[in-house]
Motif scaffolding. Structure first.
Motif, PDB file in Angstrom:
ATOM      1  N   VAL A 190       0.837  -1.211   0.000  1.00 20.91           N
ATOM      2  CA  VAL A 190       0.000   0.000   0.000  1.00 20.91           C
ATOM      3  C   VAL A 190       0.866   1.254   0.000  1.00 20.91           C
ATOM      4  O   VAL A 190       0.567   2.245  -0.679  1.00 20.91           O
ATOM      5  CB  VAL A 190      -0.957  -0.007   1.207  1.00 20.91           C
ATOM      6  N   SER A 191       1.949   1.227   0.735  1.00 17.89           N
ATOM      7  CA  SER A 191       2.857   2.383   0.779  1.00 17.89           C
ATOM      8  C   SER A 191       3.429   2.701  -0.598  1.00 17.89           C
ATOM      9  O   SER A 191       3.465   3.844  -1.033  1.00 17.89           O
ATOM     10  CB  SER A 191       4.001   2.110   1.767  1.00 17.89           C
ATOM     11  N   ARG A 246       0.949   4.958   9.193  1.00 15.76           N
ATOM     12  CA  ARG A 246       0.889   4.464  10.568  1.00 15.76           C
ATOM     13  C   ARG A 246      -0.512   4.595  11.152  1.00 15.76           C
ATOM     14  O   ARG A 246      -0.920   3.807  11.994  1.00 15.76           O
ATOM     15  CB  ARG A 246       1.894   5.231  11.439  1.00 15.76           C
ATOM     16  N   GLY A 247      -1.250   5.620  10.712  1.00 16.14           N
ATOM     17  CA  GLY A 247      -2.584   5.833  11.260  1.00 16.14           C
ATOM     18  C   GLY A 247      -3.686   5.154  10.475  1.00 16.14           C
ATOM     19  O   GLY A 247      -4.870   5.344  10.778  1.00 16.14           O
ATOM     20  N   LEU A 248      -3.342   4.371   9.455  1.00 21.14           N
ATOM     21  CA  LEU A 248      -4.345   3.737   8.592  1.00 21.14           C
ATOM     22  C   LEU A 248      -5.056   2.598   9.323  1.00 21.14           C
ATOM     23  O   LEU A 248      -4.433   1.729   9.924  1.00 21.14           O
ATOM     24  CB  LEU A 248      -3.660   3.199   7.335  1.00 21.14           C
ATOM     25  N   ARG A 249      -6.400   2.627   9.267  1.00 16.80           N
ATOM     26  CA  ARG A 249      -7.215   1.568   9.876  1.00 16.80           C
ATOM     27  C   ARG A 249      -8.075   0.919   8.796  1.00 16.80           C
ATOM     28  O   ARG A 249      -8.233   1.450   7.700  1.00 16.80           O
ATOM     29  CB  ARG A 249      -8.114   2.152  10.977  1.00 16.80           C
ATOM     30  N   TRP A 250      -8.698  -0.236   9.134  1.00 20.41           N
ATOM     31  CA  TRP A 250      -9.511  -0.940   8.143  1.00 20.41           C
ATOM     32  C   TRP A 250     -10.727  -0.125   7.717  1.00 20.41           C
ATOM     33  O   TRP A 250     -11.208  -0.271   6.598  1.00 20.41           O
ATOM     34  CB  TRP A 250      -9.955  -2.296   8.704  1.00 20.41           C
ATOM     35  N   ASP A 251     -11.236   0.746   8.611  1.00 14.80           N
ATOM     36  CA  ASP A 251     -12.391   1.545   8.206  1.00 14.80           C
ATOM     37  C   ASP A 251     -12.011   2.658   7.238  1.00 14.80           C
ATOM     38  O   ASP A 251     -12.859   3.378   6.732  1.00 14.80           O
ATOM     39  CB  ASP A 251     -13.130   2.120   9.424  1.00 14.80           C
ATOM     40  N   HIS A 252     -10.699   2.815   6.977  1.00 12.69           N
ATOM     41  CA  HIS A 252     -10.237   3.759   5.955  1.00 12.69           C
ATOM     42  C   HIS A 252     -10.222   3.124   4.569  1.00 12.69           C
ATOM     43  O   HIS A 252     -10.081   3.819   3.564  1.00 12.69           O
ATOM     44  CB  HIS A 252      -8.820   4.275   6.292  1.00 12.69           C
ATOM     45  N   LYS A 292     -14.714  -1.842  -7.107  1.00 10.45           N
ATOM     46  CA  LYS A 292     -13.823  -0.701  -6.888  1.00 10.45           C
ATOM     47  C   LYS A 292     -13.567  -0.500  -5.399  1.00 10.45           C
ATOM     48  O   LYS A 292     -14.472  -0.602  -4.574  1.00 10.45           O
ATOM     49  CB  LYS A 292     -14.442   0.584  -7.469  1.00 10.45           C
ATOM     50  N   PHE A 293     -12.286  -0.217  -5.094  1.00 17.42           N
ATOM     51  CA  PHE A 293     -11.895   0.044  -3.705  1.00 17.42           C
ATOM     52  C   PHE A 293     -11.022   1.296  -3.659  1.00 17.42           C
ATOM     53  O   PHE A 293     -10.417   1.688  -4.647  1.00 17.42           O
ATOM     54  CB  PHE A 293     -11.124  -1.157  -3.133  1.00 17.42           C
ATOM     55  N   ALA A 294     -10.959   1.916  -2.490  1.00 15.18           N
ATOM     56  CA  ALA A 294     -10.121   3.099  -2.313  1.00 15.18           C
ATOM     57  C   ALA A 294      -9.636   3.139  -0.872  1.00 15.18           C
ATOM     58  O   ALA A 294     -10.153   2.427  -0.007  1.00 15.18           O
ATOM     59  CB  ALA A 294     -10.903   4.366  -2.650  1.00 15.18           C
ATOM     60  N   ILE A 295      -8.634   3.961  -0.637  1.00 10.23           N
ATOM     61  CA  ILE A 295      -8.090   4.118   0.712  1.00 10.23           C
ATOM     62  C   ILE A 295      -8.069   5.595   1.062  1.00 10.23           C
ATOM     63  O   ILE A 295      -7.549   6.423   0.290  1.00 10.23           O
ATOM     64  CB  ILE A 295      -6.661   3.534   0.820  1.00 10.23           C
ATOM     65  N   TYR A 296      -8.640   5.947   2.193  1.00 10.27           N
ATOM     66  CA  TYR A 296      -8.589   7.326   2.673  1.00 10.27           C
ATOM     67  C   TYR A 296      -7.324   7.504   3.520  1.00 10.27           C
ATOM     68  O   TYR A 296      -7.121   6.769   4.476  1.00 10.27           O
ATOM     69  CB  TYR A 296      -9.821   7.638   3.531  1.00 10.27           C
ATOM     70  N   VAL A 297      -6.497   8.468   3.157  1.00  6.50           N
ATOM     71  CA  VAL A 297      -5.280   8.738   3.925  1.00  6.50           C
ATOM     72  C   VAL A 297      -5.272  10.190   4.365  1.00  6.50           C
ATOM     73  O   VAL A 297      -5.943  11.022   3.787  1.00  6.50           O
ATOM     74  CB  VAL A 297      -4.008   8.432   3.092  1.00  6.50           C
TER      75      VAL A 297
END
Length: 223
Positions: A177-178, A189-195, A218-223
């Motif tokens: 992911v990084s 470091r602050g990424l959680r599954w609900d993100h 489709k998937f996405a990650i909130y950072v």
């Protein structure tokens, strides 16, 4: 020389001086030509520093605070110390070239570009207000500065080696992911599954995978 009167009826005067009487008269004739051309002749004491400070005060009103702070710092630490004392009407392309060349001894090319931009925009603003006839900065190029800091980014080959070496470890997902998102370390470091969210087409919304599950396209990650 009296050039006219302002809104309060006060005389607008300009002075010209030179080492000889002929030189002083020549400068006065230039003032007369400017007046005949419809230019609001600026005082001979208007300097490059005056133009830059005017631009910083009135020309950056739509910019965010960080941008204003950065440009102000560059202007106060590099542009004004080098060229600020020169009279704007007497600023030449050679003066600009010499000023930028002097700064190139301690700044990278990337850092020199905003210096030229600050000077160009400040003179453009002054030109629009008849403080100077033309913008000589447009005639100058940004010189090559000192070599910049080497990039610390991984090459494609290096990234592939990291993925191969990390495969099968508990850190593998973190590393993947990084690399693919370019997120900063403190963000990761602050990424959680609900993100991690999925595009739920039925609800037309992005829903955390802990609720929506993985049966989506489709998937996405909130950072």
């Amino acid at each position: 020389m009296t050039l006219g009167y302002d809104a309060r009826g006060k005389r607008i005067t300009r002075k010209a001086s030179g080492k000889t009487k002929t030189e002083a008269k020549g400068k006065l004739k230039e003032l007369v030509r400017d007046l005949d051309d419809g230019l609001a002749v600026a005082s001979g004491g208007y300097t490059v520093a005056d133009a830059v400070r005017n631009w910083l005060e009135f020309g950056l009103r739509t910019r965010d605070e960080q941008t204003v702070a950065t440009l102000t710092s560059l202007a106060n630490n590099h542009v004004i110390p080098g060229l600020g004392a020169l009279h704007l009407r007497e600023l030449s392309a050679d003066d600009v070239d010499k000023g930028l060349e002097q700064e190139s001894k301690r700044l990278s090319t990337r850092s020199l570009e905003p210096l030229r931009s600050i000077l160009k925009r400040a003179v453009t603003r002054a030109q629009a207000r008849d403080k100077v006839k033309r913008n000589v900065v447009l005639l100058c190029e940004t010189p090559k500065g000192r070599p910049g800091r080497p990039s610390k980014a991984l090459t494609l080959e290096q990234a592939e080696e990291v993925l191969e070496a990390d495969d099968g470890t508990p850190m593998h997902a973190y590393v993947v992911v990084s690399l693919l998102t370019g997120a900063r370390t403190e963000e990761m470091r602050g990424l959680r599954w609900d993100h991690v969210v999925a595009d739920d087409e039925q609800r037309a919304a992005w829903i955390p995978v802990i609720e929506a599950g993985w049966g989506h396209k489709k998937f996405a990650i909130y950072v």
